[in-house]
Scaffold this motif. Sequence first.
Motif, PDB file in Angstrom:
ATOM      1  N   ASN A 274       0.869  -1.180   0.000  1.00 13.65           N
ATOM      2  CA  ASN A 274       0.000   0.000   0.000  1.00 13.65           C
ATOM      3  C   ASN A 274       0.902   1.224   0.000  1.00 13.65           C
ATOM      4  O   ASN A 274       1.619   1.468   0.969  1.00 13.65           O
ATOM      5  N   GLU A 275       0.880   1.964  -1.094  1.00 11.30           N
ATOM      6  CA  GLU A 275       1.783   3.097  -1.228  1.00 11.30           C
ATOM      7  C   GLU A 275       1.025   4.407  -1.231  1.00 11.30           C
ATOM      8  O   GLU A 275      -0.134   4.482  -1.648  1.00 11.30           O
ATOM      9  N   ALA A 276       1.684   5.456  -0.740  1.00  8.26           N
ATOM     10  CA  ALA A 276       1.068   6.780  -0.665  1.00  8.26           C
ATOM     11  C   ALA A 276       0.675   7.266  -2.057  1.00  8.26           C
ATOM     12  O   ALA A 276       1.403   7.058  -3.036  1.00  8.26           O
ATOM     13  N   ASN A 277      -0.485   7.912  -2.147  1.00  8.15           N
ATOM     14  CA  ASN A 277      -0.991   8.512  -3.382  1.00  8.15           C
ATOM     15  C   ASN A 277      -1.255   7.479  -4.474  1.00  8.15           C
ATOM     16  O   ASN A 277      -1.341   7.834  -5.658  1.00  8.15           O
TER      17      ASN A 277
ATOM     18  N   LYS B 202       3.213   2.277   2.966  1.00  9.29           N
ATOM     19  CA  LYS B 202       2.348   2.589   4.096  1.00  9.29           C
ATOM     20  C   LYS B 202       1.959   1.327   4.854  1.00  9.29           C
ATOM     21  O   LYS B 202       1.677   1.361   6.044  1.00  9.29           O
ATOM     22  N   GLY B 203       1.970   0.221   4.143  1.00  9.27           N
ATOM     23  CA  GLY B 203       1.591  -1.040   4.763  1.00  9.27           C
ATOM     24  C   GLY B 203       1.426  -2.109   3.700  1.00  9.27           C
ATOM     25  O   GLY B 203       1.766  -1.916   2.526  1.00  9.27           O
TER      26      GLY B 203
ATOM     27  N   LEU C   3      -4.894  -6.514   6.753  1.00 12.16           N
ATOM     28  CA  LEU C   3      -4.276  -5.201   6.553  1.00 12.16           C
ATOM     29  C   LEU C   3      -3.181  -5.022   7.602  1.00 12.16           C
ATOM     30  O   LEU C   3      -3.449  -5.054   8.807  1.00 12.16           O
ATOM     31  N   ILE C   4      -1.956  -4.843   7.133  1.00 15.17           N
ATOM     32  CA  ILE C   4      -0.818  -4.602   8.021  1.00 15.17           C
ATOM     33  C   ILE C   4      -0.358  -3.168   7.775  1.00 15.17           C
ATOM     34  O   ILE C   4       0.223  -2.864   6.730  1.00 15.17           O
ATOM     35  N   SER C   5      -0.646  -2.277   8.698  1.00 16.65           N
ATOM     36  CA  SER C   5      -0.315  -0.863   8.534  1.00 16.65           C
ATOM     37  C   SER C   5       0.980  -0.544   9.263  1.00 16.65           C
ATOM     38  O   SER C   5       1.138  -0.880  10.441  1.00 16.65           O
ATOM     39  N   PHE C   6       1.898   0.115   8.563  1.00 13.20           N
ATOM     40  CA  PHE C   6       3.147   0.539   9.184  1.00 13.20           C
ATOM     41  C   PHE C   6       2.919   1.889   9.871  1.00 13.20           C
ATOM     42  O   PHE C   6       2.293   2.772   9.292  1.00 13.20           O
ATOM     43  N   PRO C   7       3.408   2.054  11.083  1.00 12.07           N
ATOM     44  CA  PRO C   7       3.140   3.281  11.837  1.00 12.07           C
ATOM     45  C   PRO C   7       3.783   4.503  11.193  1.00 12.07           C
ATOM     46  O   PRO C   7       4.864   4.429  10.624  1.00 12.07           O
TER      47      PRO C   7
END
Length: 451
Positions: free
Chosen positions: A76-79, A131-132, A153-157
Amino acid sequence: QNDATSRFVPATRETPRVRPPTHGQGTELLLTQMGGGRQFAAQLFDGGANGSAGKVLEVAVSGFGEGPLILHWGANEANKTGWQLPPPAVLASSCPASNAVPGAAQTQFPGAEGDGRRIIYLSFMGGYMPKGLTCVLHRPPNEWIKNGSSDFLISFPKSQEELDLAVKRAASEMPQDTTQRTRSWAVQDFRLVAVAAVGLGGCHLTMLAATDAQVMLHYGAGDENGKWLFAKSVNFLPAHEAGVIEAKALLSLDEMTDQIMFVLRLGKDYWVKDGTRDFAFGLPEDQRLAAVQEEARARKKAEAEELRQRLEKESQAFKQTLADFRKGRVARKEQSDIISYAEFELSEDAGDIDVSCQKLEEGGKQSYLVEMLTCLNPKVAPVTKSWLHWGAIMDSRRKEWSCPPEEVMPPATRLHDSKACQSPLGALDGGFCGLRLRVPACTAEGGSGES
């Protein structure tokens, strides 16, 4: 991710099962109990022996048996929307090695470790950090395993370092001589951490989140079936650390069970759970509490029984008092000076009220004495706290309430508005209460007689 376009491509070479070098303790990003003894967990470590070589994600599963099992995942990448294929270096550096498939990556879980877990390591280096991850499990040829009805869903802080500092601070601020436990969850696009300290003073709870969102914690104690026993709410506030918010709560010994249930409200009306269920946080055990809590439970049980007996006694007493009140109604009606008598049964099992009217003549002036005698249920309408809310009908044609003249109002009467007032009921013998109103006679409409 379209499952129909996904396929497993076996690794072209056997990768040694060697854990990549990491530094320090990992941060739990996801821990999901899937039923049947199956578990999915993810932890994030600093990479390299000194923590300077990117990040390493450990994905561990247990309870799925020894057959082929594949992590089907995307970044999951920004934008960017949807699953993204990570750079080739990330695929090559994973352990075991990963393979690219249309729209995603796939990594096969090796056999179980000594503790029964099957583990994959994904390394993120060279400045690349999504992002995750979004992922599912695949058991060839056709089984796809999700987190309930959703992908994992694994979200990186966002603020990993600041959040870690906040967690350490929260733990150090807990009362001495307590037993602590810490747990974290991946929530939306941020990490949530709970720090609990259990002792003779109850349970001190601090919740921390690396987000700038507006968050409210809705929490309570849960029983062995995960049922909420009560609920309270507290808003998250900015913490000392940048990019971190926190909420604090205290559960007394009487309120505590072995777990805390909670949900989060983001913004004004978006509620977040742990998948399809409420969050559940198991509290640490403290052997000293067993005797104290057992004593507290025994005390509450004794108090509840005492209250039950008192209420039962009061109920029986009220029934007898009400029977006596109704029994005396015949004699009250037969008084020679009574010109009208009405009786009413109040709603909500509140009791009865009788209203009588007598015609009086003093000094050549006539008036009416209206007496209200009530028998009230003390559970519904305590005598010392009951008021009569009333008004006068000044025009018999319109039947509208009006506030009575001041000379008609009994002592201690208070105005409610322009149409009504409130008078206190006075305690009488026999458990009854009453009120007297003296109303002057007036000339009837048409100029004849009195009314």
